[in-house]
Design a protein around this motif. Structure first.
Motif, PDB file in Angstrom:
ATOM      1  N   ASP A  37       0.859  -1.200  -0.024  1.00  0.00           N
ATOM      2  CA  ASP A  37      -0.014   0.120  -0.099  1.00  0.00           C
ATOM      3  C   ASP A  37       0.870   1.283  -0.106  1.00  0.00           C
ATOM      4  OD1 ASP A  37      -1.879   2.183   0.728  1.00  0.00           O
ATOM      5  OD2 ASP A  37      -2.926   0.738   1.960  1.00  0.00           O
ATOM      6  N   LEU A  38       1.105   1.865  -1.059  1.00  0.00           N
ATOM      7  CA  LEU A  38       1.946   3.068  -1.199  1.00  0.00           C
ATOM      8  C   LEU A  38       1.348   4.297  -0.308  1.00  0.00           C
ATOM      9  CD1 LEU A  38       3.005   2.911  -4.938  1.00  0.00           C
ATOM     10  CD2 LEU A  38       4.410   2.723  -3.039  1.00  0.00           C
ATOM     11  N   ALA A  39      -0.083   4.357  -0.387  1.00  0.00           N
ATOM     12  CA  ALA A  39      -0.549   5.514   0.432  1.00  0.00           C
ATOM     13  C   ALA A  39      -0.330   5.213   1.993  1.00  0.00           C
ATOM     14  CB  ALA A  39      -2.126   5.722   0.168  1.00  0.00           C
ATOM     15  N   ALA A  40      -0.227   4.044   2.391  1.00  0.00           N
ATOM     16  CA  ALA A  40      -0.036   3.776   3.845  1.00  0.00           C
ATOM     17  C   ALA A  40       1.508   3.631   4.146  1.00  0.00           C
ATOM     18  CB  ALA A  40      -0.950   2.599   4.265  1.00  0.00           C
ATOM     19  N   GLY A  41       2.220   3.434   2.879  1.00  0.00           N
ATOM     20  CA  GLY A  41       3.454   3.083   3.301  1.00  0.00           C
ATOM     21  C   GLY A  41       3.916   1.806   3.954  1.00  0.00           C
ATOM     22  N   ASP A  42       3.144   0.852   3.811  1.00  0.00           N
ATOM     23  CA  ASP A  42       3.283  -0.480   4.451  1.00  0.00           C
ATOM     24  C   ASP A  42       2.616  -1.671   3.522  1.00  0.00           C
ATOM     25  OD1 ASP A  42       4.011  -2.155   6.154  1.00  0.00           O
ATOM     26  OD2 ASP A  42       3.022  -1.159   7.910  1.00  0.00           O
ATOM     27  N   ALA A  43       2.871  -2.884   3.920  1.00  0.00           N
ATOM     28  CA  ALA A  43       2.497  -3.965   3.117  1.00  0.00           C
ATOM     29  C   ALA A  43       0.861  -4.184   3.490  1.00  0.00           C
ATOM     30  CB  ALA A  43       3.166  -5.281   3.815  1.00  0.00           C
ATOM     31  N   ALA A  44       0.123  -4.379   2.381  1.00  0.00           N
ATOM     32  CA  ALA A  44      -1.313  -4.581   2.786  1.00  0.00           C
ATOM     33  C   ALA A  44      -1.556  -5.968   3.364  1.00  0.00           C
ATOM     34  CB  ALA A  44      -2.079  -4.694   1.241  1.00  0.00           C
ATOM     35  N   SER A  45      -2.622  -5.996   4.270  1.00  0.00           N
ATOM     36  CA  SER A  45      -2.969  -7.353   4.962  1.00  0.00           C
ATOM     37  C   SER A  45      -4.051  -7.985   4.129  1.00  0.00           C
ATOM     38  CB  SER A  45      -3.227  -6.930   6.608  1.00  0.00           C
ATOM     39  OG  SER A  45      -3.586  -8.188   7.059  1.00  0.00           O
ATOM     40  N   LEU A  46      -3.787  -8.929   3.478  1.00  0.00           N
ATOM     41  CA  LEU A  46      -4.861  -9.679   2.706  1.00  0.00           C
ATOM     42  C   LEU A  46      -5.650 -10.486   3.803  1.00  0.00           C
ATOM     43  CD1 LEU A  46      -2.946  -8.540   0.708  1.00  0.00           C
ATOM     44  CD2 LEU A  46      -3.752 -10.553  -0.930  1.00  0.00           C
ATOM     45  N   THR A  47      -6.751 -10.531   3.634  1.00  0.00           N
ATOM     46  CA  THR A  47      -7.702 -11.547   4.319  1.00  0.00           C
ATOM     47  C   THR A  47      -8.905 -12.355   3.383  1.00  0.00           C
ATOM     48  OG1 THR A  47      -9.490  -9.667   4.982  1.00  0.00           O
ATOM     49  CG2 THR A  47      -7.623  -9.977   6.266  1.00  0.00           C
ATOM     50  N   ASP A  48      -8.982 -13.486   3.928  1.00  0.00           N
ATOM     51  CA  ASP A  48      -9.970 -14.349   3.176  1.00  0.00           C
ATOM     52  C   ASP A  48     -10.894 -14.839   4.119  1.00  0.00           C
ATOM     53  OD1 ASP A  48     -11.280 -16.134   1.272  1.00  0.00           O
ATOM     54  OD2 ASP A  48      -9.498 -16.733   0.183  1.00  0.00           O
ATOM     55  N   ASP A  49     -12.307 -14.584   4.147  1.00  0.00           N
ATOM     56  CA  ASP A  49     -13.116 -15.381   4.936  1.00  0.00           C
ATOM     57  C   ASP A  49     -13.583 -16.828   4.532  1.00  0.00           C
ATOM     58  OD1 ASP A  49     -13.236 -12.947   6.274  1.00  0.00           O
ATOM     59  OD2 ASP A  49     -14.871 -11.977   5.097  1.00  0.00           O
ATOM     60  N   SER A  50     -13.075 -17.370   3.407  1.00  0.00           N
ATOM     61  CA  SER A  50     -13.393 -18.534   3.015  1.00  0.00           C
ATOM     62  C   SER A  50     -12.556 -19.758   3.996  1.00  0.00           C
ATOM     63  CB  SER A  50     -13.122 -18.839   1.554  1.00  0.00           C
ATOM     64  OG  SER A  50     -11.577 -18.656   1.305  1.00  0.00           O
ATOM     65  N   ASP A  51     -12.881 -20.887   3.776  1.00  0.00           N
ATOM     66  CA  ASP A  51     -12.192 -21.872   4.591  1.00  0.00           C
ATOM     67  C   ASP A  51     -10.645 -22.228   4.033  1.00  0.00           C
ATOM     68  OD1 ASP A  51     -14.191 -21.842   6.155  1.00  0.00           O
ATOM     69  OD2 ASP A  51     -15.131 -23.620   5.161  1.00  0.00           O
ATOM     70  N   ALA A  52     -10.419 -21.432   2.955  1.00  0.00           N
ATOM     71  CA  ALA A  52      -9.025 -21.837   2.241  1.00  0.00           C
ATOM     72  C   ALA A  52      -7.809 -21.791   3.287  1.00  0.00           C
ATOM     73  CB  ALA A  52      -8.903 -21.024   1.022  1.00  0.00           C
ATOM     74  N   VAL A  53      -6.916 -22.641   3.176  1.00  0.00           N
ATOM     75  CA  VAL A  53      -5.819 -22.689   4.110  1.00  0.00           C
ATOM     76  C   VAL A  53      -4.733 -21.625   3.568  1.00  0.00           C
ATOM     77  CG1 VAL A  53      -3.807 -23.780   4.957  1.00  0.00           C
ATOM     78  CG2 VAL A  53      -5.973 -24.941   4.710  1.00  0.00           C
ATOM     79  N   ARG A  90      -9.697  -7.539   1.259  1.00  0.00           N
ATOM     80  CA  ARG A  90     -10.569  -8.558   1.714  1.00  0.00           C
ATOM     81  C   ARG A  90     -11.134  -9.286   0.447  1.00  0.00           C
ATOM     82  NH1 ARG A  90     -15.943 -10.193   2.982  1.00  0.00           N
ATOM     83  NH2 ARG A  90     -16.491  -7.884   2.474  1.00  0.00           N
ATOM     84  N   CYS A  91     -10.930 -10.592   0.296  1.00  0.00           N
ATOM     85  CA  CYS A  91     -11.394 -11.383  -0.681  1.00  0.00           C
ATOM     86  C   CYS A  91     -12.857 -11.239  -0.634  1.00  0.00           C
ATOM     87  CB  CYS A  91     -10.958 -12.901  -0.685  1.00  0.00           C
ATOM     88  SG  CYS A  91     -11.758 -13.839  -2.263  1.00  0.00           S
ATOM     89  N   ILE A  92     -13.743 -10.742  -1.553  1.00  0.00           N
ATOM     90  CA  ILE A  92     -15.071 -10.725  -1.270  1.00  0.00           C
ATOM     91  C   ILE A  92     -15.803 -11.533  -2.410  1.00  0.00           C
ATOM     92  CG2 ILE A  92     -14.959  -8.233  -0.957  1.00  0.00           C
ATOM     93  CD1 ILE A  92     -15.582  -7.703  -3.942  1.00  0.00           C
ATOM     94  N   THR A  93     -15.289 -12.274  -3.222  1.00  0.00           N
ATOM     95  CA  THR A  93     -15.681 -13.318  -4.099  1.00  0.00           C
ATOM     96  C   THR A  93     -14.692 -14.491  -4.417  1.00  0.00           C
ATOM     97  OG1 THR A  93     -17.346 -12.091  -5.128  1.00  0.00           O
ATOM     98  CG2 THR A  93     -17.093 -13.799  -6.254  1.00  0.00           C
ATOM     99  N   THR A  94     -15.163 -15.592  -4.461  1.00  0.00           N
ATOM    100  CA  THR A  94     -14.285 -16.695  -4.758  1.00  0.00           C
ATOM    101  C   THR A  94     -15.018 -17.462  -6.090  1.00  0.00           C
ATOM    102  OG1 THR A  94     -13.173 -16.849  -2.675  1.00  0.00           O
ATOM    103  CG2 THR A  94     -13.024 -18.875  -4.255  1.00  0.00           C
ATOM    104  N   VAL A  95     -14.359 -17.559  -6.987  1.00  0.00           N
ATOM    105  CA  VAL A  95     -15.036 -18.307  -8.084  1.00  0.00           C
ATOM    106  C   VAL A  95     -14.282 -19.784  -8.388  1.00  0.00           C
ATOM    107  CG1 VAL A  95     -15.886 -18.274 -10.558  1.00  0.00           C
ATOM    108  CG2 VAL A  95     -15.932 -16.096  -9.056  1.00  0.00           C
TER     109      VAL A  95
END
Length: 417
Positions: A37-53, A90-95
């Protein structure tokens, strides 16, 4: 009986994508997705609500931001397409896909995501409203030809799909695309090898945009999408000095791997296999011509870009080189990011040092990883990517006496019940 050559380990090139407003930069290498994230100057924290490991469990083959920058898509060999919100990451859709995914695109209004698979099918997903699991609908087909690139036209009238059989299909996008896109507007035919990448260039004289395509035949071509007419061809490998005047592109050593428009399309950056740097083309929209402006070399290290990215209005070009699962290498996934600044028609571009890259050392640690890698590994990575692309996209030619015996061994024949 002729024995077939031993199959090399399948590798995937490192990919890079830049937010339209340069708010963030994403790099995918192997199954790893890294966002800064260039605006925040830090790594973006990705999150996924699915059961994927893990977010992805196999090589990521395609990533892109939407035109408005609100959405980001990643997809690949794990037969999964993930749609991310760039505000929360955040992952909003998984196909789920039936086949491995080879290309993705987001419609200009952000309502649809399209993805293509290695069987030649293009699927579409309605994102309104977004939900965790969505079922795709078939949109069109290239009939068993690997689709290498997908693009929506700037005016939203067409979806363009390129394949390994040298062709570009321009398809009318209907008002209800979930019912399929059955009307073909044109075919752009002229490349003599697989089409590797597509991009659009616009101008005041041509708001609907002109199409650019790169290919394994070492050329970049300029097209009219309405008619499929070819406006101009630029022999980029020849102009860069990679081929002699009588050089043959059939050697497959100088394929165009990516193209990217810079400064709202006034210039076009081109990445070519074996070239340690990029070529800048000038696109004259009114005269519909392409010409080489300059070759920008990356000196001091082995850097052959595998993917390019930029935001439309900035004078910065982001580049990445790297590969997943390099055989015989102790590094599981290699990635190296470089940036070219001050890209302009009149002045000389500058390859930024690591200290001057936006985001600095923190960005590089996020996108590249912390391991220090020597040049020999990146040279080996470039050769591995070249070999993998050749095996994947160049059709094997068999002698006529071998064809009948090969047909008997096909595993896609229908079995009698």
């Amino acid at each position: 009986m002729d024995s077939e050559p031993k199959k090399d380990v399948e590798v995937a090139p490192a990919l890079i994508a830049v937010h339209p407003d340069q708010c963030s930069v994403a790099v995918a290498v192997g199954q790893h997705l890294r966002v800064f994230d260039l605006a925040a100057g830090d790594a973006a924290s990705l999150t996924d609500d699915s059961d994927a490991v893990a977010f992805h469990t196999d090589n990521i083959r395609a990533i892109c931001f939407g035109a408005k920058g609100k959405l980001f898509v990643s997809a690949g060999d794990d037969k999964t397409v993930k749609v991310w919100s760039t505000q929360s990451w955040r992952c909003i859709t998984t196909v789920s896909s039936e086949k491995r995914v080879s290309a993705v695109a987001i419609s200009n209004d952000g309502n649809f995501v399209c993805f293509a698979d290695k069987f030649g099918l293009v699927w579409i997903v309605d994102l309104d409203p977004p939900s965790r699991d969505k079922k795709p609908s078939p949109l069109l087909s290239h009939y068993c030809s690997i689709i290498t690139s997908l693009e929506f036209s700037p005016d939203g009238r067409f979806i363009l799909s390129a394949d390994r059989d040298f062709k570009i299909r321009v398809t009318n996008l209907p008002n209800k695309p979930l019912n399929g896109a059955h009307q073909i507007q044109s075919f752009c035919l002229g490349h003599s090898e697989f089409v590797s990448c597509l991009a659009f260039v616009q101008g005041q004289e041509c708001p609907e945009g002109l199409l650019l395509s790169g290919s394994g035949d070492s050329t970049v071509r300029l097209w009219n999408v309405d008619s499929g007419a070819l406006f101009d061809t630029c022999e980029v490998a020849l102009k860069a000095g990679l081929l002699e005047d009588n050089g043959k592109a059939e050697e497959h050593g100088h394929a165009v791997t990516d193209i990217c428009t810079v400064l709202d399309g006034l210039l076009v950056a081109v990445a070519i296999q074996s070239l340690q740097g990029i070529i800048l083309l000038s696109c004259n929209v009114s005269e519909k011509t392409l010409s080489v402006t300059k070759v920008v070399s990356v000196v001091g290290e082995a850097f052959v870009p595998t993917c390019l990215g930029s935001s439309p209005s900035t004078g910065k070009l982001w580049m990445v080189t790297g590969v997943s699962s390099l055989p015989g290498c102790s590094y599981p996934a290699l990635a190296r990011v470089r940036v070219i600044s001050d890209i302009d028609i009149e002045q000389e571009p500058v390859v930024l040092g690591d200290d001057n890259i936006p985001g600095g050392e923190k960005l590089l640690e996020t996108l590249q990883g912390t391991a220090s890698v020597d040049d020999n590994a990146f040279l080996a990575a470039a050769e591995a990517v070249k070999t993998a692309m050749c095996h994947l996209l160049i059709k094997k030619q068999y002698p006529s006496e071998n064809r009948e015996s090969r047909k008997k061994c096909r595993n896609d024949r229908k079995l009698k019940g």
